[in-house]
Write a protein that holds these residues in place. Structure first.
Motif, mmCIF file in Angstrom:
data_model
loop_
_atom_site.group_PDB
_atom_site.id
_atom_site.type_symbol
_atom_site.label_atom_id
_atom_site.label_comp_id
_atom_site.label_asym_id
_atom_site.label_seq_id
_atom_site.Cartn_x
_atom_site.Cartn_y
_atom_site.Cartn_z
ATOM 1 N N LEU A 180 0.816 -1.148 -0.019
ATOM 2 C CA LEU A 180 0.265 0.094 0.123
ATOM 3 C C LEU A 180 0.796 1.334 -0.161
ATOM 4 C CD1 LEU A 180 -1.891 -2.434 0.817
ATOM 5 C CD2 LEU A 180 -3.318 -0.423 2.288
ATOM 6 N N PRO A 181 0.186 2.544 -0.359
ATOM 7 C CA PRO A 181 1.123 3.618 -0.356
ATOM 8 C C PRO A 181 1.629 4.018 1.172
ATOM 9 C CG PRO A 181 -0.861 3.949 -1.753
ATOM 10 C CD PRO A 181 -1.249 2.527 -1.045
ATOM 11 N N PRO A 182 2.302 4.890 1.238
ATOM 12 C CA PRO A 182 2.731 5.214 2.550
ATOM 13 C C PRO A 182 1.704 6.005 3.388
ATOM 14 C CG PRO A 182 4.430 6.091 0.989
ATOM 15 C CD PRO A 182 3.253 5.278 0.166
ATOM 16 N N GLY A 183 1.484 5.463 4.634
ATOM 17 C CA GLY A 183 0.429 5.882 5.614
ATOM 18 C C GLY A 183 -0.761 5.509 5.318
ATOM 19 N N ALA A 184 -1.038 4.705 4.221
ATOM 20 C CA ALA A 184 -2.463 4.335 3.675
ATOM 21 C C ALA A 184 -2.849 3.149 4.717
ATOM 22 C CB ALA A 184 -2.730 3.881 2.301
ATOM 23 N N PRO A 185 -4.000 3.235 5.245
ATOM 24 C CA PRO A 185 -4.600 2.221 5.933
ATOM 25 C C PRO A 185 -5.163 1.085 5.315
ATOM 26 C CG PRO A 185 -6.310 3.829 5.667
ATOM 27 C CD PRO A 185 -5.033 4.385 5.138
ATOM 28 N N LEU A 186 -5.257 -0.077 5.873
ATOM 29 C CA LEU A 186 -5.668 -1.391 5.273
ATOM 30 C C LEU A 186 -7.179 -1.552 5.697
ATOM 31 C CD1 LEU A 186 -5.340 -3.898 3.500
ATOM 32 C CD2 LEU A 186 -4.278 -4.942 5.676
ATOM 33 N N ASP A 187 -8.186 -1.657 4.769
ATOM 34 C CA ASP A 187 -9.445 -2.129 5.331
ATOM 35 C C ASP A 187 -9.772 -3.563 5.327
ATOM 36 O OD1 ASP A 187 -10.062 0.542 5.949
ATOM 37 O OD2 ASP A 187 -11.095 1.019 3.948
ATOM 38 N N LEU A 188 -10.327 -4.168 6.079
ATOM 39 C CA LEU A 188 -10.755 -5.734 6.143
ATOM 40 C C LEU A 188 -12.180 -5.613 6.242
ATOM 41 C CD1 LEU A 188 -8.528 -6.237 9.391
ATOM 42 C CD2 LEU A 188 -7.523 -6.473 7.049
ATOM 43 N N GLY A 189 -12.494 -6.665 5.031
ATOM 44 C CA GLY A 189 -13.814 -6.710 4.781
ATOM 45 C C GLY A 189 -14.504 -8.088 5.659
ATOM 46 N N THR A 203 1.012 4.503 10.127
ATOM 47 C CA THR A 203 1.467 5.616 10.197
ATOM 48 C C THR A 203 2.345 6.259 9.130
ATOM 49 O OG1 THR A 203 3.570 4.659 11.018
ATOM 50 C CG2 THR A 203 2.018 4.645 12.764
ATOM 51 N N ALA A 204 2.403 7.341 9.082
ATOM 52 C CA ALA A 204 2.998 8.024 7.797
ATOM 53 C C ALA A 204 4.316 7.320 7.200
ATOM 54 C CB ALA A 204 3.193 9.591 8.019
ATOM 55 N N SER A 205 5.179 6.862 8.259
ATOM 56 C CA SER A 205 6.216 6.330 8.022
ATOM 57 C C SER A 205 6.424 4.919 7.515
ATOM 58 C CB SER A 205 7.551 6.543 9.027
ATOM 59 O OG SER A 205 6.912 5.562 10.184
ATOM 60 N N MET A 206 5.049 4.247 7.464
ATOM 61 C CA MET A 206 5.005 2.853 7.299
ATOM 62 C C MET A 206 4.322 2.502 5.780
ATOM 63 S SD MET A 206 6.647 0.936 9.303
ATOM 64 C CE MET A 206 5.944 -0.475 9.224
#
Length: 235
Positions: free
Chosen positions: A187-196, A207-210
């Motif tokens: 995923l892009p930096p700082g983008a959350p992962l949604d779990l369906g 976080t922005a660094s991950m």
């Protein structure tokens, strides 16, 4: 047994030539590395040295991993399964690589008041996080890290887990292609992962660094545009 039958048996029992980087034309070479679970007898200093270059969000994590190895600690079954794999020069040589994975129990405990205990326990047996992959300098360039990751994938798929998560720091952009090569979505930096989930989506923060990593382990689980879908569904 006739001569023809003996020849067929000899061909079946003959050692097979190695392929890939460890193979030499006309020479049979045994597998160079043994990948196995860590035991209480493994040298904690060797494991500590392999964990030292890994960027952990929690600085205490390396010692926690080592303490679990030294004591033979196993998580309670209802919290899922943690695994520390070691790559050892075969046979009985030096340990030169490791991989560690554990369900995201800490995050799930934080979510318990929102999701409820039973759902969190189900997710701890459905999601696992790849926390560390490390290979000694002397063993790099031979695909050993990918072998460790693939063995983790094989193990957790066999345990019925549905997805493997992970994270890489933004200051190590070369790791994006490394993990994509073993089937992870980055995923892009700082983008959350949604779990369906059947009841809707929940968000695994970043976080922005991950950068999150996500890899479906079950055929029914899908990934698209930052969403791991079809988790905890029965077809």
């Amino acid at each position: 047994m006739g001569r023809a039958s003996r020849r067929r048996a000899e061909r079946r029992n003959a050692p097979q030539a190695a392929t890939g980087p460890d193979a030499v034309l006309g020479v049979v070479i045994p597998e160079r590395y043994l990948i196995r679970p860590a035991t209480m007898d493994d040298d904690p200093d060797v494991v500590r040295a392999l964990l030292e270059p890994v960027d952990f969000m929690d600085a205490a994590m390396p010692e926690e991993i080592i303490n679990r190895m030294r004591t033979g600690f196993c998580m309670p079954a209802h919290f899922g399964t943690s695994t520390l794999l070691l790559a050892q020069e075969h046979p009985e040589g030096q340990v030169v690589g490791l991989a560690h994975a554990i369900p995201p129990v800490e995050w799930l405990m934080e979510m318990e008041s929102t999701l409820g205990r039973q759902l969190c326990l189900r997710l701890s047996r459905s999601l696992v996080e790849l926390e560390a992959v490390s290979v000694a300098d002397s063993a790099r360039g031979q695909g050993l890290g990918h072998r460790l990751v693939n063995e983790m994938i094989r193990f957790y798929s066999g345990q019925g887990y549905e997805a493997m998560l992970g994270g890489i720091h933004t200051h190590k952009p070369h790791l994006e292609r490394y993990y994509e090569a073993v089937g992870f979505h980055v995923l892009p930096p700082g983008a959350p992962l949604d779990l369906g989930l059947p009841a809707g989506r929940i968000r695994y923060p970043a976080t922005a660094s991950m950068r999150h990593l996500a890899r479906p382990l079950a055929p029914r689980v899908s990934y698209r545009a930052g969403v791991l879908g079809e988790l905890l569904t029965i077809r």
